[in-house]
Design an enzyme around this catalytic site. Structure first.
Site: not given
Length: 387
Positions: A180, A307, A361
């Site tokens: 990630d 982000y 993930h």
């Protein structure tokens, strides 16, 4: 140019459950939303969330959890006045390989509780002693016990983590690995410091610069692009929100433990190899350990801002940029999307590529044995390349 001053010290009693009475009260006063479907069709299911909240408030053993989490090798590094938290598992062999191991969102060092000892002591887990690692697991700026930035674009994980490994821990070279966001940081480290980064091991790839797209896409690459677009449509709402208006949702998530859990646990359910039952893969206490870190440190908002800042402040790749250091691409079948080897080779010096048989993930928790085996295989390959 003077290198940043790095001060490292142990960090005892990192986890302090001072917040428990307030947490229990907030959970007890939750005003639950209605729902029209009892499964996960519309999002987080109450039939999963309610028992999780009950356990968090009344079943979770806080004393045992504090002892277990505080027994981990916690450290803090002050780099030019900014503090980051990291774990440091020393390898058992005489010359372990330094490994910078980085998680993403919405994870934490808890994800590596099973994997890190396997990497530091290979013989105890069926590996060879000379494939041990010194494992360094830092928290990203604004995540967990790392300091929360107080102004936009204040610090960069790439520079902080490199200074931690070189100026702080005195490693001349190291391997960078991650999933990630961690995979993105590993990629940027390889671009910025190829003289120090011996290799990178990643489970997500960065796209090459837009104008570096020749030769034309293969059929497999074109299918990958379609899958990325489909994933963005089906699953990418959180990413768009956090890259555009993270503060709007942060108030609610920072105030409500049920809201925080719903936002985070949904990702563990949809992004993993858990199938229909979340707790088959992720023990309830592991999920709560992870929630506790975000709740106790009040870092859900600052983690979401990561982000926004990546979208608005990160320096874009330049035409001709290419990761020259040896790269291992480790794909997991239930991860967000699986990048084909041909696509990865457009931007990386791929020396090892694998698609594992199981996992998603959060592979360090889902399939730690497979993850450790792939990392050891990459270390063996790197040694072969240097001969």
């Amino acid at each position: 140019m003077t290198s940043p001053i790095v001060k490292i010290s142990p960090w005892a009693n990192t986890f302090d459950p001072f917040f428990v009475p307030d947490l229990r009260q907030r959970i007890g006063l939750t005003r639950w939303s209605d729902e029209v479907a009892s499964d996960w069709t519309y999002g987080t299911a109450q039939q999963t969330l309610r028992p999780l909240m009950t356990h968090w408030a009344n079943g979770y053993d806080w004393k045992k959890a504090s002892q277990r989490l505080n027994a981990l090798p916690h450290f803090r590094a002050e780099i030019n006045g900014y503090v980051i938290h990291f774990l440091h598992f020393k390898g058992k062999s005489t010359a372990p390989q330094p490994l910078l191991l980085m998680n993403g969102w919405p994870s934490s060092f808890v994800e590596y509780e099973k994997l890190a000892p396997m990497l530091a002591g290979a013989m105890a887990y069926g590996g060879l002693a000379d494939l041990d690692f010194d494992v360094v697991i830092p928290a990203l700026p604004g995540f967990g016990y790392s300091e929360r930035p107080t102004k936009p674009n204040q610090v960069q994980a790439v520079e902080l983590f490199h200074r931690l490994m070189t100026d702080g821990l005195n490693y001349q070279s190291y391997i960078a690995a991650g999933t990630d966001i961690g995979a993105g940081v590993a990629t940027r480290l390889a671009l910025a410091y190829p003289q120090s980064v011996r290799g990178i091991h990643i489970s997500a790839v960065v796209d090459p610069p837009l104008n570096d797209m020749s030769p034309i896409l293969t059929a497999e690459e074109a299918a990958y692009q379609r899958n990325v677009k489909k994933w963005s449509t089906d699953e990418g709402a959180y990413l768009h929100l956090q890259a555009t208006r993270p503060q709007t949702a942060a108030y609610a998530l920072n105030d409500s433990p049920v809201g925080l859990a719903s936002w985070i646990v949904e990702k563990f359910r949809y992004w993993s190899d858990a199938g229909s039952e979340l707790f088959d893969v992720f023990p309830v206490d592991m999920l709560i350990d992870n929630l506790n870190i975000y709740w106790a440190t009040q870092t859900i908002g600052s983690s979401m801002r990561y982000y926004f800042e990546s979208s608005h402040f990160r320096v874009p790749l330049k035409p001709g940029d290419h990761v020259s250091v040896p790269t291992a691409i480790c794909m997991w079948p239930r991860d967000l999307v699986i990048a084909p080897q041909a696509w990865a080779r457009r931007f990386y010096n791929v020396q090892q590529y694998s698609v594992q048989s199981r996992g998603g993930h959060f592979p360090a928790w889902e399939q730690p044995e497979l993850y450790a085996t792939d990392l050891r295989a990459f270390l063996f390959r790197l040694r072969s390349l240097s001969q």
